[in-house]
Design an enzyme around this catalytic site. Structure first.
Site, PDB file in Angstrom:
ATOM      1  N   GLY A  29       0.838  -1.210   0.000  1.00  0.00           N
ATOM      2  CA  GLY A  29       0.000   0.000   0.000  1.00  0.00           C
ATOM      3  C   GLY A  29       0.863   1.245   0.000  1.00  0.00           C
ATOM      4  O   GLY A  29       1.262   1.716   1.068  1.00  0.00           O
ATOM      5  N   VAL A  97      -3.474   0.018   3.802  1.00  0.00           N
ATOM      6  CA  VAL A  97      -4.485   0.222   2.760  1.00  0.00           C
ATOM      7  C   VAL A  97      -5.783   0.658   3.424  1.00  0.00           C
ATOM      8  O   VAL A  97      -5.895   0.641   4.649  1.00  0.00           O
ATOM      9  CB  VAL A  97      -4.707  -1.073   1.928  1.00  0.00           C
ATOM     10  CG1 VAL A  97      -3.495  -1.396   1.093  1.00  0.00           C
ATOM     11  CG2 VAL A  97      -5.041  -2.256   2.811  1.00  0.00           C
ATOM     12  N   ALA A  99      -9.262   0.936   5.112  1.00  0.00           N
ATOM     13  CA  ALA A  99      -9.968  -0.012   5.980  1.00  0.00           C
ATOM     14  C   ALA A  99     -11.169  -0.578   5.221  1.00  0.00           C
ATOM     15  O   ALA A  99     -11.672   0.047   4.289  1.00  0.00           O
ATOM     16  CB  ALA A  99     -10.430   0.714   7.232  1.00  0.00           C
ATOM     17  N   ASN A 125      -6.767   2.264   9.562  1.00  0.00           N
ATOM     18  CA  ASN A 125      -7.748   2.587  10.612  1.00  0.00           C
ATOM     19  C   ASN A 125      -8.904   1.595  10.553  1.00  0.00           C
ATOM     20  O   ASN A 125     -10.062   1.968  10.352  1.00  0.00           O
ATOM     21  CB  ASN A 125      -8.276   4.009  10.419  1.00  0.00           C
ATOM     22  CG  ASN A 125      -7.395   5.049  11.077  1.00  0.00           C
ATOM     23  OD1 ASN A 125      -6.738   4.785  12.093  1.00  0.00           O
ATOM     24  ND2 ASN A 125      -7.378   6.246  10.521  1.00  0.00           N
ATOM     25  N   SER A 151      -0.507   6.713  14.027  1.00  0.00           N
ATOM     26  CA  SER A 151      -0.987   8.098  14.022  1.00  0.00           C
ATOM     27  C   SER A 151       0.142   9.073  13.772  1.00  0.00           C
ATOM     28  O   SER A 151       1.272   8.860  14.192  1.00  0.00           O
ATOM     29  CB  SER A 151      -1.653   8.431  15.350  1.00  0.00           C
ATOM     30  OG  SER A 151      -2.042   9.800  15.329  1.00  0.00           O
ATOM     31  N   GLY A 152      -0.216  10.156  13.107  1.00  0.00           N
ATOM     32  CA  GLY A 152       0.767  11.231  12.909  1.00  0.00           C
ATOM     33  C   GLY A 152       0.763  11.809  11.519  1.00  0.00           C
ATOM     34  O   GLY A 152       1.553  12.702  11.218  1.00  0.00           O
ATOM     35  N   LYS A 223      -6.585   3.203  18.977  1.00  0.00           N
ATOM     36  CA  LYS A 223      -6.416   4.201  17.895  1.00  0.00           C
ATOM     37  C   LYS A 223      -7.761   4.864  17.584  1.00  0.00           C
ATOM     38  O   LYS A 223      -7.838   6.072  17.330  1.00  0.00           O
ATOM     39  CB  LYS A 223      -5.844   3.523  16.635  1.00  0.00           C
ATOM     40  CG  LYS A 223      -5.767   4.445  15.407  1.00  0.00           C
ATOM     41  CD  LYS A 223      -4.928   5.689  15.681  1.00  0.00           C
ATOM     42  CE  LYS A 223      -4.565   6.515  14.482  1.00  0.00           C
ATOM     43  NZ  LYS A 223      -5.565   7.016  13.610  1.00  0.00           N
ATOM     44  N   HIS A 226      -8.324   7.331  20.250  1.00  0.00           N
ATOM     45  CA  HIS A 226      -7.403   8.447  19.955  1.00  0.00           C
ATOM     46  C   HIS A 226      -8.072   9.392  18.949  1.00  0.00           C
ATOM     47  O   HIS A 226      -8.068  10.609  19.104  1.00  0.00           O
ATOM     48  CB  HIS A 226      -6.081   7.905  19.402  1.00  0.00           C
ATOM     49  CG  HIS A 226      -5.243   8.922  18.682  1.00  0.00           C
ATOM     50  ND1 HIS A 226      -5.536   9.367  17.407  1.00  0.00           N
ATOM     51  CD2 HIS A 226      -4.134   9.620  19.062  1.00  0.00           C
ATOM     52  CE1 HIS A 226      -4.653  10.286  17.033  1.00  0.00           C
ATOM     53  NE2 HIS A 226      -3.784  10.444  18.026  1.00  0.00           N
ATOM     54  N   ASN A 227      -8.654   8.812  17.909  1.00  0.00           N
ATOM     55  CA  ASN A 227      -9.296   9.641  16.890  1.00  0.00           C
ATOM     56  C   ASN A 227     -10.538  10.342  17.422  1.00  0.00           C
ATOM     57  O   ASN A 227     -10.809  11.488  17.064  1.00  0.00           O
ATOM     58  CB  ASN A 227      -9.658   8.799  15.669  1.00  0.00           C
ATOM     59  CG  ASN A 227      -8.448   8.541  14.793  1.00  0.00           C
ATOM     60  OD1 ASN A 227      -7.318   8.547  15.274  1.00  0.00           O
ATOM     61  ND2 ASN A 227      -8.654   8.303  13.518  1.00  0.00           N
ATOM     62  N   GLU A 230      -9.267  13.138  19.134  1.00  0.00           N
ATOM     63  CA  GLU A 230      -8.787  14.078  18.098  1.00  0.00           C
ATOM     64  C   GLU A 230      -9.957  14.929  17.577  1.00  0.00           C
ATOM     65  O   GLU A 230      -9.835  16.146  17.428  1.00  0.00           O
ATOM     66  CB  GLU A 230      -8.156  13.250  16.963  1.00  0.00           C
ATOM     67  CG  GLU A 230      -7.766  13.999  15.707  1.00  0.00           C
ATOM     68  CD  GLU A 230      -7.278  13.022  14.606  1.00  0.00           C
ATOM     69  OE1 GLU A 230      -6.362  12.226  14.868  1.00  0.00           O
ATOM     70  OE2 GLU A 230      -7.829  13.066  13.495  1.00  0.00           O
ATOM     71  N   ARG A 329     -19.628  18.018  13.052  1.00  0.00           N
ATOM     72  CA  ARG A 329     -19.178  17.846  11.655  1.00  0.00           C
ATOM     73  C   ARG A 329     -20.379  17.572  10.748  1.00  0.00           C
ATOM     74  O   ARG A 329     -20.464  18.098   9.643  1.00  0.00           O
ATOM     75  CB  ARG A 329     -18.177  16.689  11.541  1.00  0.00           C
ATOM     76  CG  ARG A 329     -16.830  16.991  12.147  1.00  0.00           C
ATOM     77  CD  ARG A 329     -15.794  15.977  11.683  1.00  0.00           C
ATOM     78  NE  ARG A 329     -14.553  16.111  12.435  1.00  0.00           N
ATOM     79  CZ  ARG A 329     -13.403  15.526  12.100  1.00  0.00           C
ATOM     80  NH1 ARG A 329     -13.339  14.761  11.039  1.00  0.00           N
ATOM     81  NH2 ARG A 329     -12.320  15.690  12.817  1.00  0.00           N
ATOM     82  N   ARG A 489     -40.453   5.942  34.399  1.00  0.00           N
ATOM     83  CA  ARG A 489     -40.328   4.621  33.758  1.00  0.00           C
ATOM     84  C   ARG A 489     -41.215   3.598  34.463  1.00  0.00           C
ATOM     85  O   ARG A 489     -41.854   2.745  33.848  1.00  0.00           O
ATOM     86  CB  ARG A 489     -38.865   4.145  33.786  1.00  0.00           C
ATOM     87  CG  ARG A 489     -37.934   4.972  32.931  1.00  0.00           C
ATOM     88  CD  ARG A 489     -36.498   4.490  33.048  1.00  0.00           C
ATOM     89  NE  ARG A 489     -36.298   3.182  32.473  1.00  0.00           N
ATOM     90  CZ  ARG A 489     -35.853   2.112  33.120  1.00  0.00           C
ATOM     91  NH1 ARG A 489     -35.534   2.217  34.402  1.00  0.00           N
ATOM     92  NH2 ARG A 489     -35.719   0.956  32.528  1.00  0.00           N
TER      93      ARG A 489
HETATM   94  C1  6PG Z   1      -3.998  10.157  12.740  1.00  0.00           C
HETATM   95  C2  6PG Z   1      -5.338  10.552  12.167  1.00  0.00           C
HETATM   96  C3  6PG Z   1      -5.687   9.807  10.928  1.00  0.00           C
HETATM   97  C4  6PG Z   1      -7.081  10.129  10.394  1.00  0.00           C
HETATM   98  C5  6PG Z   1      -7.227  11.509   9.863  1.00  0.00           C
HETATM   99  C6  6PG Z   1      -8.533  11.769   9.130  1.00  0.00           C
HETATM  100  O1  6PG Z   1      -3.999   9.781  13.900  1.00  0.00           O
HETATM  101  O2  6PG Z   1      -3.002  10.256  12.044  1.00  0.00           O
HETATM  102  O3  6PG Z   1      -6.323  10.292  13.115  1.00  0.00           O
HETATM  103  O4  6PG Z   1      -5.623   8.436  11.223  1.00  0.00           O
HETATM  104  O5  6PG Z   1      -7.354   9.256   9.369  1.00  0.00           O
HETATM  105  O6  6PG Z   1      -7.078  12.418  10.878  1.00  0.00           O
HETATM  106  O7  6PG Z   1      -9.635  11.454   9.905  1.00  0.00           O
HETATM  107  P1  6PG Z   1     -11.062  12.068   9.540  1.00  0.00           P
HETATM  108  O8  6PG Z   1     -11.154  12.103   8.036  1.00  0.00           O
HETATM  109  O9  6PG Z   1     -12.082  11.169  10.124  1.00  0.00           O
HETATM  110  O10 6PG Z   1     -11.071  13.448  10.084  1.00  0.00           O
END
Ligand code: 6PG
Length: 522
Positions: A29, A97, A99, A125, A151-152, A223, A226-227, A230, A329, A489
């Site tokens: 990938g 690649v 998910a 992911n 991540s990063g 992860k 983490h997101n 994020e 969002r 209830r």
């Molecule tokens: C990371 C990010 C990454 C993620 C993007 C886009 O840790 O490097 O979390 O994995 O794919 O930030 O995510 P969204 O498109 O859902 O905002």
């Protein structure tokens, strides 16, 4: 022996040695993350075999390798068979690649080519529950499967990501040398990221931002959360930006300076830093306009924030700020409807805030951001705690906070405080209860409340600030109106309730339309 004979033996030996597996690891990938991870691995002395579904991309990547210092340590292959044959045993194959279906297709194609003891690593992911199934299926065939969060972004992959591997310990032992070498490094005492002597130079000392997370899907679960964090982190910064714009009429330049200042203190983080950069960016070729003002306010998402929130609902773990960040969002994406609705309602008018009042309000927004961030992380870590109990993972939260300190998108100075909180008490049920965070919330909550009430008065949408505050107030309330809810209830559905003056677990029912009848103990 004749010269011809020697010549023919040498040719055979050279043919054999060129066929002998000589690559330490393979990567499938070659999109942005894959390419950069390969270069990171070769920087650290690994010989890497690469394969991509379309060979054209492989070829263009090899052109990039040709100008990279260690690029000659990359071997490209046109077929999966030759790619796999080039790997030393036990083979280690990293997939980067998309998910879902793409990942599944690669697994099914690679599987017949692997042998017992080989390791397949999914660095995408992937949904953690898919990883659980895949790990189980492959283990049945004697093949190790690791689901690893990576991540990063592009730069993280190139110079040091945060890596969150889950799978068997045996598999981790095989992957560990590579993952430790390529991960971001932080100073073990301060938690501050360590940069190379030259920009982009590989870092070898310091603590690696990777750790064995847990069995099967644990790495991908972490992860995912983490997101989720994020998403809230980003949404909170966006709300601070909106408040400064709407309530204080600050220009992007002025806000950039403010964020840059915040980045010097407790809010220091990658996301604050890039926000300061973004806000000062002019539109290309039009220096009078800021680029941010010309970007359509309709957010995209790939699903990890939604998965985190869905998991929070499944586990009954109140990650409300996270869910609000996802919904924010979704709401932003309804651009046309919002434009229509905006014409129906006037914004409440508030007097302009200037001078000292303005400075005070900016400080209050900073405090609101910090307090909300504490709640967002409290929710995220509590969610991982519930998942660990439910799925039998032995998550070490101090280690998880440690590996978030560098490389990843949510890296922040604040993660050192979270690390210390869990080092002091590894079974801490909620970050809010840690003395440092309790102290910060006590000190800063008045600014937070002021900002939230001002936002409500002025009609500025701040769902994550508000959700975080509602969570904080709910969490710190000894009594909530759920007594009335339980009565409702029980009234319409005989769902029963517990009493404050009876042992927990004992249920009661009242015949509400005939309240004179005695309560029933169930
Ligand atoms: C990371 C990010 C990454 C993620 C993007 C886009 O840790 O490097 O979390 O994995 O794919 O930030 O995510 P969204 O498109 O859902 O905002």
């Amino acid at each position: 022996m004749s010269e011809e004979r020697i010549e023919s033996i040498l040719v055979q030996v050279s043919k054999l040695s060129s066929m002998r597996p000589n690559c330490d690891v393979g990567l499938i990938g070659l999109a942005v993350m894959g390419q950069n991870l390969v270069l990171n691995m070769v920087d650290h002395g690994f010989r890497v075999a690469v394969f991509n579904r379309t060979y054209a991309r492989t070829k263009s990547f090899m052109e990039r390798c040709a100008v990279e210092p260690c690029g000659s340590n990359v071997s490209a292959f046109e077929t999966l068979d030759s790619f796999i044959e080039s790997l030393k045993r036990p083979r280690k194959v990293v997939m980067l690649v998309q998910a879902g279906a793409a990942t599944e297709a690669i697994i099914q194609a690679v599987l017949p080519l692997l042998d017992e003891g080989d390791v397949l690593i999914d660095g995408g992911n992937a949904l953690w529950s898919d990883t659980v199934c895949r790990e189980k299926e492959l283990a049945g065939k004697g093949i190790h499967f690791i689901g690893s969060g990576v991540s990063g972004g592009e730069l993280g992959a190139r110079f040091g990501p945060s890596l969150m591997p889950g799978g068997s310990k045996e598999a981790w032992a095989l992957l560990e040398p590579i993952w430790v070498a390529i991960a971001a490094k932080v100073d073990s005492d301060t938690g501050q990221p360590i940069e190379g002597a030259q920009p982009g130079e590989p870092v070898t000392d310091g603590e690696a931002c990777t750790t064995y997370v847990g069995a099967d899907g644990a790495g991908h679960y972490v992860k995912m959360v983490h997101n989720g964090i994020e998403y809230v982190d980003m949404q909170l910064i966006c709300e601070a930006f909106q408040l400064m714009k709407e309530l204080l009429q600050m220009s992007p330049d002025e806000m950039s300076v403010t964020f840059r200042g915040w980045n010097e203190g407790e809010l220091n983080s990658f996301l604050i830093e890039i926000t300061a950069d973004i806000l000062q960016q002019r539109d290309y070729g039009d220096e009078d306009h800021f680029l941010v003002d010309r970007i359509l306010d309709a957010a995209g998402q790939k699903g990890t924030g939604k998965w985190s929130s869905q998991s929070a609902l499944d586990l009954g773990s109140p990650a409300s700020a996270m869910a609000e960040a996802v919904f924010a969002r979704c709401l932003s994406a309804q651009k046309d409807e919002r434009v229509t609705a905006s014409k129906l309602f006037d914004n409440p008018k508030l007097p302009p805030v200037t001078g000292e009042q303005k400075e005070l309000l900016i400080a209050a927004v900073r405090d609101a951001l910090y307090c909300s961030k504490i709640c967002a992380y409290a929710q995220g870590f509590a969610l991982m705690g519930e998942a660990a109990k439910e799925y039998g993972w032995n998550l070490n939260f101090a280690n998880l906070a440690k590996i978030f300190r560098g490389g990843c998108i949510i890296r922040a100075r604040f993660l050192q405080k979270i690390t210390e909180a869990y080092q002091k008490q590894d079974d801490l049920s909620n970050l809010i209860l840690d003395p440092y965070f309790t102290g910060q919330l006590k000190e800063r909550q008045s600014g937070w409340r002021k900002v939230v009430s001002l936002a409500a008065e002025a009609g500025v949408s701040c769902p994550a600030f508000m959700a975080a505050l509602a969570y904080f107030d709910g969490y710190r309330s000894a009594t909530l109106p759920a007594n009335l809810l339980q009565a409702q209830r029980d009234y319409f559905g005989a769902h029963t309730y517990e009493r404050t003056d009876a042992p927990r677990g004992q249920s009661f029912h009242t015949d509400w339309p005939n309240p004179m009848r005695p309560q029933q103990k169930i």
